[in-house]
Design a protein around this motif. Structure first.
Motif, PDB file in Angstrom:
ATOM      1  N   ASN A 440       0.918  -1.074   0.079  1.00 53.20           N
ATOM      2  CA  ASN A 440      -0.085  -0.109   0.135  1.00 53.20           C
ATOM      3  C   ASN A 440       0.876   1.386   0.033  1.00 53.20           C
ATOM      4  OD1 ASN A 440      -2.437  -1.208  -0.133  1.00 53.20           O
ATOM      5  ND2 ASN A 440      -2.699  -1.096   2.108  1.00 53.20           N
ATOM      6  N   ALA A 441       1.869   1.301   0.830  1.00 52.29           N
ATOM      7  CA  ALA A 441       2.669   2.339   0.780  1.00 52.29           C
ATOM      8  C   ALA A 441       3.417   2.727  -0.228  1.00 52.29           C
ATOM      9  CB  ALA A 441       3.816   2.163   2.034  1.00 52.29           C
ATOM     10  N   PHE A 444       0.577   4.101  -2.892  1.00 56.27           N
ATOM     11  CA  PHE A 444       0.038   5.294  -2.758  1.00 56.27           C
ATOM     12  C   PHE A 444       1.142   6.512  -2.362  1.00 56.27           C
ATOM     13  CE2 PHE A 444      -3.413   2.407  -1.295  1.00 56.27           C
ATOM     14  CZ  PHE A 444      -4.204   2.792  -2.336  1.00 56.27           C
ATOM     15  N   ASP A 470       4.688   6.314   5.240  1.00 55.68           N
ATOM     16  CA  ASP A 470       5.109   6.734   4.080  1.00 55.68           C
ATOM     17  C   ASP A 470       4.636   8.238   3.729  1.00 55.68           C
ATOM     18  OD1 ASP A 470       2.153   7.058   2.834  1.00 55.68           O
ATOM     19  OD2 ASP A 470       1.790   5.242   3.176  1.00 55.68           O
ATOM     20  N   SER A 473      -0.433   9.711  -0.276  1.00 55.12           N
ATOM     21  CA  SER A 473      -1.574  10.624  -0.277  1.00 55.12           C
ATOM     22  C   SER A 473      -2.313  10.726   0.869  1.00 55.12           C
ATOM     23  CB  SER A 473      -2.625  10.035  -1.368  1.00 55.12           C
ATOM     24  OG  SER A 473      -2.850   8.579  -0.973  1.00 55.12           O
ATOM     25  N   ILE A 475      -4.976   9.536   4.122  1.00 58.67           N
ATOM     26  CA  ILE A 475      -6.308   9.154   4.307  1.00 58.67           C
ATOM     27  C   ILE A 475      -7.084  10.176   5.035  1.00 58.67           C
ATOM     28  CG2 ILE A 475      -7.792   7.039   4.896  1.00 58.67           C
ATOM     29  CD1 ILE A 475      -4.856   5.623   5.253  1.00 58.67           C
ATOM     30  N   PRO A 490     -12.107   3.230  -0.526  1.00 61.92           N
ATOM     31  CA  PRO A 490     -12.892   4.854  -0.396  1.00 61.92           C
ATOM     32  C   PRO A 490     -12.940   5.012  -2.009  1.00 61.92           C
ATOM     33  CG  PRO A 490     -10.736   4.688   0.862  1.00 61.92           C
ATOM     34  CD  PRO A 490     -10.795   3.442   0.108  1.00 61.92           C
ATOM     35  N   THR A 501      -7.930  -4.510  -3.987  1.00 61.27           N
ATOM     36  CA  THR A 501      -8.976  -5.544  -4.157  1.00 61.27           C
ATOM     37  C   THR A 501      -9.776  -5.222  -2.691  1.00 61.27           C
ATOM     38  OG1 THR A 501      -7.733  -7.046  -2.887  1.00 61.27           O
ATOM     39  CG2 THR A 501      -8.032  -7.638  -5.215  1.00 61.27           C
ATOM     40  N   GLY A 502      -9.285  -4.199  -1.791  1.00 64.65           N
ATOM     41  CA  GLY A 502      -9.919  -3.886  -0.351  1.00 64.65           C
ATOM     42  C   GLY A 502     -10.023  -4.933   0.580  1.00 64.65           C
ATOM     43  N   ILE A 503      -8.991  -5.985   0.535  1.00 64.06           N
ATOM     44  CA  ILE A 503      -8.909  -7.165   1.343  1.00 64.06           C
ATOM     45  C   ILE A 503      -7.747  -7.055   2.256  1.00 64.06           C
ATOM     46  CG2 ILE A 503     -10.718  -8.637   0.424  1.00 64.06           C
ATOM     47  CD1 ILE A 503      -8.273 -10.322  -0.451  1.00 64.06           C
ATOM     48  N   GLY A 504      -6.762  -6.176   1.676  1.00 61.83           N
ATOM     49  CA  GLY A 504      -5.298  -6.090   2.155  1.00 61.83           C
ATOM     50  C   GLY A 504      -5.229  -5.755   3.858  1.00 61.83           C
ATOM     51  N   LEU A 505      -6.023  -4.611   4.084  1.00 58.15           N
ATOM     52  CA  LEU A 505      -5.853  -4.201   5.653  1.00 58.15           C
ATOM     53  C   LEU A 505      -6.905  -4.981   6.370  1.00 58.15           C
ATOM     54  CD1 LEU A 505      -5.907  -0.184   5.139  1.00 58.15           C
ATOM     55  CD2 LEU A 505      -4.067  -1.633   5.810  1.00 58.15           C
ATOM     56  N   SER A 506      -8.064  -5.638   5.649  1.00 57.95           N
ATOM     57  CA  SER A 506      -8.772  -6.330   6.608  1.00 57.95           C
ATOM     58  C   SER A 506      -8.141  -7.516   6.942  1.00 57.95           C
ATOM     59  CB  SER A 506     -10.080  -6.535   5.946  1.00 57.95           C
ATOM     60  OG  SER A 506     -10.065  -7.838   5.148  1.00 57.95           O
TER      61      SER A 506
HETATM   62  P1  ADP Z   1      -6.491  -2.058  -1.404  1.00 61.88           P
HETATM   63  O1  ADP Z   1      -5.364  -1.545  -1.254  1.00 61.88           O
HETATM   64  O2  ADP Z   1      -6.346  -3.341  -2.106  1.00 61.88           O
HETATM   65  O3  ADP Z   1      -7.557  -1.357  -1.986  1.00 61.88           O
HETATM   66  P2  ADP Z   1      -6.445  -2.354   1.346  1.00 61.88           P
HETATM   67  O4  ADP Z   1      -7.381  -2.767   2.447  1.00 61.88           O
HETATM   68  O5  ADP Z   1      -5.042  -2.630   1.466  1.00 61.88           O
HETATM   69  O6  ADP Z   1      -7.201  -2.503   0.020  1.00 61.88           O
HETATM   70  O7  ADP Z   1      -6.742  -0.803   1.745  1.00 61.88           O
HETATM   71  C1  ADP Z   1      -8.095  -0.077   1.626  1.00 61.88           C
HETATM   72  C2  ADP Z   1      -7.811   1.273   1.253  1.00 61.88           C
HETATM   73  O8  ADP Z   1      -7.260   2.197   2.268  1.00 61.88           O
HETATM   74  C3  ADP Z   1      -7.177   1.589   0.131  1.00 61.88           C
HETATM   75  O9  ADP Z   1      -7.931   1.367  -1.146  1.00 61.88           O
HETATM   76  C4  ADP Z   1      -6.515   3.035   0.336  1.00 61.88           C
HETATM   77  O10 ADP Z   1      -7.857   3.904   0.054  1.00 61.88           O
HETATM   78  C5  ADP Z   1      -6.384   2.879   1.634  1.00 61.88           C
HETATM   79  N1  ADP Z   1      -4.772   3.135   2.037  1.00 61.88           N
HETATM   80  C6  ADP Z   1      -4.360   1.754   2.525  1.00 61.88           C
HETATM   81  N2  ADP Z   1      -3.089   2.126   2.714  1.00 61.88           N
HETATM   82  C7  ADP Z   1      -2.990   3.606   2.411  1.00 61.88           C
HETATM   83  C8  ADP Z   1      -1.683   4.127   2.189  1.00 61.88           C
HETATM   84  N3  ADP Z   1      -0.431   3.837   2.778  1.00 61.88           N
HETATM   85  N4  ADP Z   1      -1.764   5.558   1.855  1.00 61.88           N
HETATM   86  C9  ADP Z   1      -2.941   5.903   1.638  1.00 61.88           C
HETATM   87  N5  ADP Z   1      -4.227   5.213   1.394  1.00 61.88           N
HETATM   88  C10 ADP Z   1      -4.056   3.785   2.013  1.00 61.88           C
END
Ligand code: ADP
Length: 540
Positions: A440-441, A444, A470, A473, A475, A490, A501-506
């Motif tokens: 993610n870092a 973004f 990082d 951008s 959040i 978002p 895909t929106g599952i990384g952080l979950s």
């Molecule tokens: P994905 O990255 O696949 O969309 P994640 O669950 O990893 O799904 O992240 C969800 C959302 O959180 C991302 O779509 C992004 O909008 C935001 N996000 C996560 N990490 C960062 C970051 N380091 N900087 C900015 N936005 C982030």
């Protein structure tokens, strides 16, 4: 689809609101009927109480009516007699005999000789009547019954008997005659706060003095006849003007004595009388309000759950679309580059670059597939965590090395500060979490910025932290709590420039949860983000 959803929501509202509305209508009607019944019951009770009081009064009045004696008025002159000489003398036995003689008659001036004898006795001996109740009574009787009425008051005063029963009788007579003078027709005559009753039948006068009427009205029995919260009062019904502050009359009954007198029952305090009824009504209204609040609350919860379910479904479909897209793109480029390599018509540097790209796309694919599979396993509760003691600094350094080529492409500086940490973890899972945070870092961050990774141990709290920051951008505040939800990304699909895909952080959150730790984010739009994992050194 949208149409069906609207109608099902409407149906839901109708199913709850209609019964609620009906319940409310029934309750309001019920309460109206209840208060009318209570009011009617009070009126009935008041009417009964008025009748009892009227009956009681009629009997009391009847018992207390007094026939007013007629006095010789004006004085009737008598003829001179030797008895007059006794009156002028000082012979006490003779005076006593004269006082007690029924044949004493009246003096030439018209005064009863017996009274004159009594007055003479008092003149001779002022102590004469002390301790002689019989004499006292007899003299009083003579004064009030035989003396011309114009003189009775004077005589009574002279004899010092203005407080006796006889003098009271005389006062009654005076009062009766006075009333008759201004009201020759008689009947119930208002006198101050009370009444007097007088009737003249030929020369016969019947009378109820104001004092007697008051005594009867104040009789406790009368108030016993009144139910709680009621008062009883007597009214002629015609000549007492009713002020606006006068209490509301609930029941009235004619007193069958004289004419026009009524026993009226009024409420001491209508508010107080209605208080218990109001209390009941308040309970009913409260229960109704509670039912409404609970139903509407339930309705809101169902509505919210439905909405969430709908949102989740939408996010799931988006997830499927993103995953297919994410899979298709690297597979297509790998195939293209593999075909080109197979033909072998390219410069060695290009071939080297293609190999590097194939390796990178392959790594991306394996992270993606790993994420999807792990997500599915965790969702179904099938993920088995293998907790083992692990050198975390080595694990992080190794992960950074793997990710390094990706940062190089965007000319990002990869900084790290790693303390030695030995903890019991599922090494594969922790690495997967770190890969996701770094991924993610990198995604973004704009070209040329830096990404920092730090690993630290906190001995006092027996925890260790791993953070990735990082300069990307950032959040927005309102998004920060939601990004850990599964499938949440978002903005709408069209607005998103970055892949995902929106599952990384979950997944990161699930991994941290399984280790009994927590994950937090600090971020400011435009300035960058820091994700921090805080975990216990030994897994609980
Ligand atoms: P994905 O990255 O696949 O969309 P994640 O669950 O990893 O799904 O992240 C969800 C959302 O959180 C991302 O779509 C992004 O909008 C935001 N996000 C996560 N990490 C960062 C970051 N380091 N900087 C900015 N936005 C982030």
């Amino acid at each position: 689809m949208a149409f069906t959803r609207v109608t099902s929501s409407h149906r839901l509202f109708l199913a709850v609101l209609l019964p609620l509305l009906m319940l409310g209508t029934f309750a309001v009607r019920g309460m109206k009927a209840q208060s009318k019944a209570a009011w009617d019951a009070m009126e009935e009770e008041a009417a009964r109480a008025a009748m009892v009081a009227a009956d009681h009064l009629a009997r009391e009045f009847q018992a207390k009516v007094r026939e007013v004696p007629r006095f010789p008025d004006p004085p009737v002159p008598g003829s001179p007699s030797p008895m007059d000489a006794v009156l002028d003398g000082g012979d006490i036995p003779a005076l006593l005999a004269l006082r007690d003689s029924p044949e004493a008659g009246t003096s030439p001036a018209g005064l009863p000789r017996r009274i004159l004898a009594a007055l003479r006795l008092l003149e001779l001996d002022p102590e004469f009547l002390r301790d002689r109740a019989a004499d006292r009574g007899e003299i009083a009787r003579l004064a009030t019954e035989e003396c011309p009425s114009v003189l009775t008051g004077l005589v009574i005063q002279k004899l010092g008997m203005s407080d006796g029963a006889s003098s009271q009788r005389w006062k009654d007579v005076e009062e009766a005659l006075l009333i008759l003078r201004s009201h020759p027709e008689g009947g119930w005559i208002p006198r101050g706060d009370s009444y007097a009753w007088v009737r003249q039948d030929g020369s016969q006068v019947s009378f109820l003095s104001t004092a007697a009427v008051l005594a009867i009205l104040q009789d406790k029995q009368l108030s016993y006849a009144a139910p709680k919260d009621f008062g009883i009062r007597i009214s002629t019904g015609k000549d007492l003007p009713r002020s606006s502050a006068a209490p509301a009359i609930f029941g009235a009954a004619p007193v069958s004595f004289g004419e026009g007198l009524r026993a009226e029952v009024y409420l001491h305090s209508p508010d107080q009388a209605m208080a218990s009824l109001r209390r009941q009504q308040l309970w009913t209204y409260s229960a109704l309000a509670l039912a409404a609040v609970v139903s509407l609350g339930g309705l809101y919860l169902i509505h919210r759950t439905l909405q969430r379910e709908r949102k989740l479904n939408e996010m799931k479909s988006q997830f499927v679309a993103s995953v297919s897209h994410e899979l298709r793109a690297p597979v297509a480029s790998i195939r293209l580059m593999a075909d080109a390599l197979e033909e072998g018509k390219m410069a060695p540097e290009t071939a080297k670059e293609f190999h590097r790209l194939i390796a990178r796309e392959g790594a991306r694919l394996s992270t993606l597939v790993g994420n999807v599979l792990d997500h599915a396993r965790i969702e179904q509760g099938r993920r088995i965590w293998k907790m083992e003691s692990c050198d975390l600094a080595a694990l992080v350094a190794e992960t950074l090395r793997v990710m390094e080529p990706l940062t190089r492409e965007k000319e990002l500086a990869l900084l790290s500060s790693l303390e030695a940490v030995e903890a019991s973890v599922d090494a594969g899972a922790i690495q997967q979490a770190l890969v996701n945070l770094l991924d993610n870092a990198i995604k973004f961050s704009p070209r040329g910025k830096s990404i920092g990774t730090s690993l630290a141990i906190h001995d006092e709290s027996r925890t260790w932290t791993l953070s990735v920051s990082d300069e990307g951008s950032g959040i927005p505040k309102e998004e920060q709590s939601r990004i850990f939800e599964r499938f949440y990304r978002p903005g709408d699909e069209l607005r998103r420039e970055t892949q995902g895909t929106g599952i990384g952080l979950s997944l990161v959150k699930s991994i941290v949860d399984a280790h009994g730790g927590s994950v937090t984010v600090e971020s400011e739009p435009g300035k960058g983000s820091t994700f921090t994992l805080r975990l216990p050194i030994s897994t609980p």
